[in-house]
Design a protein around this motif. Structure first.
Motif, PDB file in Angstrom:
ATOM      1  N   TYR A 100       0.834  -1.198   0.000  1.00  0.00           N
ATOM      2  CA  TYR A 100       0.000   0.000   0.000  1.00  0.00           C
ATOM      3  C   TYR A 100       0.873   1.256   0.000  1.00  0.00           C
ATOM      4  CZ  TYR A 100       0.898   0.163   5.070  1.00  0.00           C
ATOM      5  OH  TYR A 100       1.496   0.216   6.305  1.00  0.00           O
ATOM      6  N   CYS A 102       2.343   4.889   1.059  1.00  0.00           N
ATOM      7  CA  CYS A 102       2.554   5.606   2.316  1.00  0.00           C
ATOM      8  C   CYS A 102       2.985   7.029   1.999  1.00  0.00           C
ATOM      9  CB  CYS A 102       3.622   4.905   3.154  1.00  0.00           C
ATOM     10  SG  CYS A 102       4.050   5.786   4.672  1.00  0.00           S
ATOM     11  N   GLY A 126       1.366   2.229  10.824  1.00  0.00           N
ATOM     12  CA  GLY A 126       0.377   1.764   9.858  1.00  0.00           C
ATOM     13  C   GLY A 126      -0.673   2.799   9.519  1.00  0.00           C
ATOM     14  N   CYS A 128      -1.098   4.901   7.176  1.00  0.00           N
ATOM     15  CA  CYS A 128      -1.565   5.009   5.787  1.00  0.00           C
ATOM     16  C   CYS A 128      -2.267   3.751   5.283  1.00  0.00           C
ATOM     17  CB  CYS A 128      -0.388   5.327   4.857  1.00  0.00           C
ATOM     18  SG  CYS A 128       0.220   7.014   5.020  1.00  0.00           S
ATOM     19  N   LYS A 129      -2.196   2.697   6.058  1.00  0.00           N
ATOM     20  CA  LYS A 129      -2.771   1.424   5.599  1.00  0.00           C
ATOM     21  C   LYS A 129      -4.282   1.509   5.424  1.00  0.00           C
ATOM     22  CE  LYS A 129      -1.302  -2.330   7.577  1.00  0.00           C
ATOM     23  NZ  LYS A 129      -1.099  -3.433   8.546  1.00  0.00           N
ATOM     24  N   ASN A 130      -4.912   2.268   6.288  1.00  0.00           N
ATOM     25  CA  ASN A 130      -6.374   2.314   6.297  1.00  0.00           C
ATOM     26  C   ASN A 130      -6.969   3.546   5.624  1.00  0.00           C
ATOM     27  OD1 ASN A 130      -6.558  -0.159   7.772  1.00  0.00           O
ATOM     28  ND2 ASN A 130      -6.012   0.968   9.628  1.00  0.00           N
ATOM     29  N   ARG A 136      -6.722   8.925  -0.414  1.00  0.00           N
ATOM     30  CA  ARG A 136      -5.494   8.779  -1.197  1.00  0.00           C
ATOM     31  C   ARG A 136      -5.516   9.679  -2.430  1.00  0.00           C
ATOM     32  NH1 ARG A 136      -5.161   2.163  -0.648  1.00  0.00           N
ATOM     33  NH2 ARG A 136      -4.270   2.150   1.466  1.00  0.00           N
ATOM     34  N   TRP A 145       6.067   2.906  -0.936  1.00  0.00           N
ATOM     35  CA  TRP A 145       5.194   1.730  -0.892  1.00  0.00           C
ATOM     36  C   TRP A 145       5.677   0.783   0.194  1.00  0.00           C
ATOM     37  CZ3 TRP A 145       0.826   1.428  -3.897  1.00  0.00           C
ATOM     38  CH2 TRP A 145       0.710   2.433  -4.873  1.00  0.00           C
ATOM     39  N   ARG A 146       4.735   0.404   1.064  1.00  0.00           N
ATOM     40  CA  ARG A 146       5.045  -0.454   2.199  1.00  0.00           C
ATOM     41  C   ARG A 146       4.446  -1.847   2.032  1.00  0.00           C
ATOM     42  NH1 ARG A 146       7.205   2.018   6.782  1.00  0.00           N
ATOM     43  NH2 ARG A 146       7.246   4.308   6.639  1.00  0.00           N
ATOM     44  N   ALA A 148       2.746  -4.835   4.091  1.00  0.00           N
ATOM     45  CA  ALA A 148       2.074  -5.132   5.356  1.00  0.00           C
ATOM     46  C   ALA A 148       2.640  -6.417   5.961  1.00  0.00           C
ATOM     47  CB  ALA A 148       0.573  -5.285   5.124  1.00  0.00           C
ATOM     48  N   ASP A 174       5.064  -2.356   9.263  1.00  0.00           N
ATOM     49  CA  ASP A 174       5.074  -2.441   7.799  1.00  0.00           C
ATOM     50  C   ASP A 174       6.277  -1.656   7.274  1.00  0.00           C
ATOM     51  OD1 ASP A 174       2.657  -3.696   8.255  1.00  0.00           O
ATOM     52  OD2 ASP A 174       1.443  -1.961   7.644  1.00  0.00           O
TER      53      ASP A 174
END
Length: 303
Positions: A100, A102, A126, A128-130, A136, A145-146, A148, A174
């Motif tokens: 995802y 970041c 985390g 930016c994960k959600n 976005r 880009w990370r 997870a 992540d």
């Protein structure tokens, strides 16, 4: 199965005593098992790396008596030329739904996270994960880009230091596998390269011990065989400084003024614990003397 090790220097400057220490022990470990060695140039960050340094590495290794069976300073073994290969691995991980974007800055990460108690590293929260697709779409910054990670322990048996475990979610979070400028992260590139080059044994400094569970996780996701790992003490100056390419008194341009190759190999072998005194000896003569049982298990050694 034939053991296959590797040298993987970063050509951001001249090799120093710590680099030579790792190279010598990696070479001895593989040669003592009648194995093969790859020379790979880890020049992902082309802004810091120079081809003239990579070419100098080849000369330095040969001067020290360390040969290799495969690789060198040409395209298949230069990380800067392997972007398409990393693209394929990145796409595979993306298709698993584990990658995802970041948008966090370094400053915001440090402000929002507590450092890991043991080493001062910051654990990514985390945040930016959600983010929703709408959120976005409103971002202006080009993202990194990370990957997870799961909330579980990843353990392995280090061939020198024994068992090491890490909970990926709690101990690192992540992690970035591609920077915002498009440069692939070390944790992805090194896994892909070791796997595709057939590397079965990785010998390196214990400053990279902490990153090994992440690499094992990436190996598992991509379906690769996991190499054996051996982590070495770090060499430090008498004042406690970890040796780096900034320490000109410890780089090879200075060392070769004061040592013959055999004298330098003997000094390194003595530091490692392989021989009792720092006597002049060739790398080839040490092969029959080498055993991991002799190598010091300290986390750092003063030189």
């Amino acid at each position: 199965m034939t053991v296959k090790g590797r040298f993987a220097p970063t050509p951001s400057g001249r090799m120093h005593l710590g680099n030579l220490f790792s190279a010598l022990l990696a070479w001895l470990s593989v040669r003592s098992k009648n194995g093969q060695i790859v020379l790979r140039i880890e020049d992902l960050d082309i802004g810091r790396c120079r081809m003239e340094n990579a070419l100098r590495f080849e000369k330095d290794l040969k001067w020290l008596g360390l040969d290799w069976d495969e690789g060198g300073c040409f395209e298949p073994y230069l990380q800067s030329k392997r972007g398409q290969i990393y693209d394929e691995a990145f796409d595979k991980l993306s298709q698993m739904g584990l990658v995802y974007p970041c948008y966090c800055s370094r400053a915001s990460l440090h402000a929002a996270s507590a450092p890991h108690a043991s080493d001062g590293q910051y654990i990514y929260s985390g945040v930016c994960k959600n983010l929703t697709e709408e959120q976005r779409s409103q971002m202006i910054k080009i993202p990194a880009w990370r990957l997870a990670v799961p909330d579980r322990e990843v353990s392995f048996i280090d061939g020198h230091l024994g068992k090491f475990s890490q909970n990926l979610a709690l101990d690192c979070g992540d992690f970035i596998i591609r920077r915002a400028d498009g440069v692939y992260g070390y944790q992805l590139a090194v896994v892909v390269d070791d796997a595709l080059m057939g590397v079965t044994e990785v010998v390196r400094g214990c400053d990279l011990l902490d990153s090994t569970p992440r690499q094992i996780y990436v190996n598992q996701l991509l379906g690769y065989d996991i190499p054996s790992y051996y982590h070495l003490p770090l060499l430090t100056a008498p004042d406690g400084r970890r040796l780096s390419k900034r320490d000109k008194d410890m780089d090879l341009s200075e060392l070769e003024k004061n040592y013959t190759p055999q004298q330098l190999v003997g000094r390194l072998a003595h530091i490692a614990g392989i021989i009792d005194a720092p006597e002049a000896v060739s790398a080839r003569e040490l092969v029959s003397e080498f055993s991991w049982d002799k190598v010091r298990k300290d986390t750092s050694v003063v030189v």
